[in-house]
Write an enzyme that holds these catalytic residues in place. Structure first.
Site, PDB file in Angstrom:
ATOM      1  N   GLY A  69      27.557  23.312 -39.283  1.00  0.00           N
ATOM      2  CA  GLY A  69      26.311  24.046 -39.077  1.00  0.00           C
ATOM      3  C   GLY A  69      26.538  25.537 -38.933  1.00  0.00           C
ATOM      4  O   GLY A  69      25.780  26.355 -39.482  1.00  0.00           O
ATOM      5  N   CYS A  70      27.577  25.907 -38.226  1.00  0.00           N
ATOM      6  CA  CYS A  70      27.878  27.322 -38.024  1.00  0.00           C
ATOM      7  C   CYS A  70      28.315  27.982 -39.330  1.00  0.00           C
ATOM      8  O   CYS A  70      28.008  29.151 -39.580  1.00  0.00           O
ATOM      9  CB  CYS A  70      28.940  27.482 -36.943  1.00  0.00           C
ATOM     10  SG  CYS A  70      28.381  26.845 -35.351  1.00  0.00           S
ATOM     11  N   THR A  71      29.008  27.229 -40.151  1.00  0.00           N
ATOM     12  CA  THR A  71      29.424  27.750 -41.462  1.00  0.00           C
ATOM     13  C   THR A  71      28.211  27.941 -42.366  1.00  0.00           C
ATOM     14  O   THR A  71      28.085  28.967 -43.042  1.00  0.00           O
ATOM     15  CB  THR A  71      30.467  26.811 -42.094  1.00  0.00           C
ATOM     16  OG1 THR A  71      31.588  26.710 -41.200  1.00  0.00           O
ATOM     17  CG2 THR A  71      30.929  27.315 -43.438  1.00  0.00           C
ATOM     18  N   ALA A  74      26.350  31.048 -41.073  1.00  0.00           N
ATOM     19  CA  ALA A  74      27.083  32.279 -41.377  1.00  0.00           C
ATOM     20  C   ALA A  74      27.031  32.612 -42.866  1.00  0.00           C
ATOM     21  O   ALA A  74      26.860  33.773 -43.244  1.00  0.00           O
ATOM     22  CB  ALA A  74      28.535  32.152 -40.911  1.00  0.00           C
TER      23      ALA A  74
END
Length: 180
Positions: A69-71, A74
């Site tokens: 999710g963070c990738t 970003a």
């Protein structure tokens, strides 16, 4: 072992946040002056909110470097970075990870905007972002604040996970609307 840890972390990030939320202050209200801060970035240089006076600041909090999710989040911001520059805006990510973790994440994912290390969660707490726990690991909730060029909070996204793939486009639309 590494696969098991990654799977456990991924599972923890998918569990509803209420199950793991630690006590945190309430979100900051719209119109509030954004709390000042200085934190180290992925290259260990100190970054302050004051460095961006006169610009829109997208201050996004995220759980953990190198997670799916963070990738996705970003990459959305990185993809639209030229649009942010054209709108006189900067993107700053904050998590409880270290500067070294951020450097590895930026190198692996070709991220060029600033990621700030807040392992003591001083900025996370100042902005009222809930901290979640999974075993001994702690991580910030996925939330975003939009700060105008005068340093006031003008928009808040408390549940970014609800529309993660469109989040950057939603933030850009808010800058366009608020900037009129």
């Amino acid at each position: 072992m590494k696969k098991i840890l990654q799977f456990s972390l991924a599972a923890a990030l998918l569990v509803p946040s209420a199950a793991f939320s630690a006590a945190a202050a309430d979100a900051l209200p719209i119109g509030t002056t954004a709390p000042k801060f200085t934190l180290p970035s992925q290259d260990n240089s100190p970054i302050s909110l004051a460095d961006y006076k006169g610009k829109w600041v997208v201050l996004y909090f995220y759980p953990k470097d190198m997670t799916s999710g963070c990738t996705i989040e970003a990459h959305g911001f990185q993809r639209d970075l030229d649009k942010y520059k054209a709108a006189n805006a900067v993107v700053i990510g904050v998590s409880l990870d270290t500067a070294g973790s951020h450097k590895s994440f930026c190198d692996k994912e070709s991220l060029t905007f600033k990621l700030l290390a807040d392992p003591e969660h001083s900025v996370v707490d100042a902005y009222g972002v809930p901290v979640k726990s999974h075993g001994t690991m702690k991580f910030a909730s996925r939330q975003t604040y939009l700060i105008n060029p005068e340093g006031k909070i003008v928009k808040f996204w408390p549940n970014v996970d609800d529309d993660l793939r469109n989040h950057s486009a939603n933030v850009l639309a808010a800058i366009a609307t608020e900037g009129k």
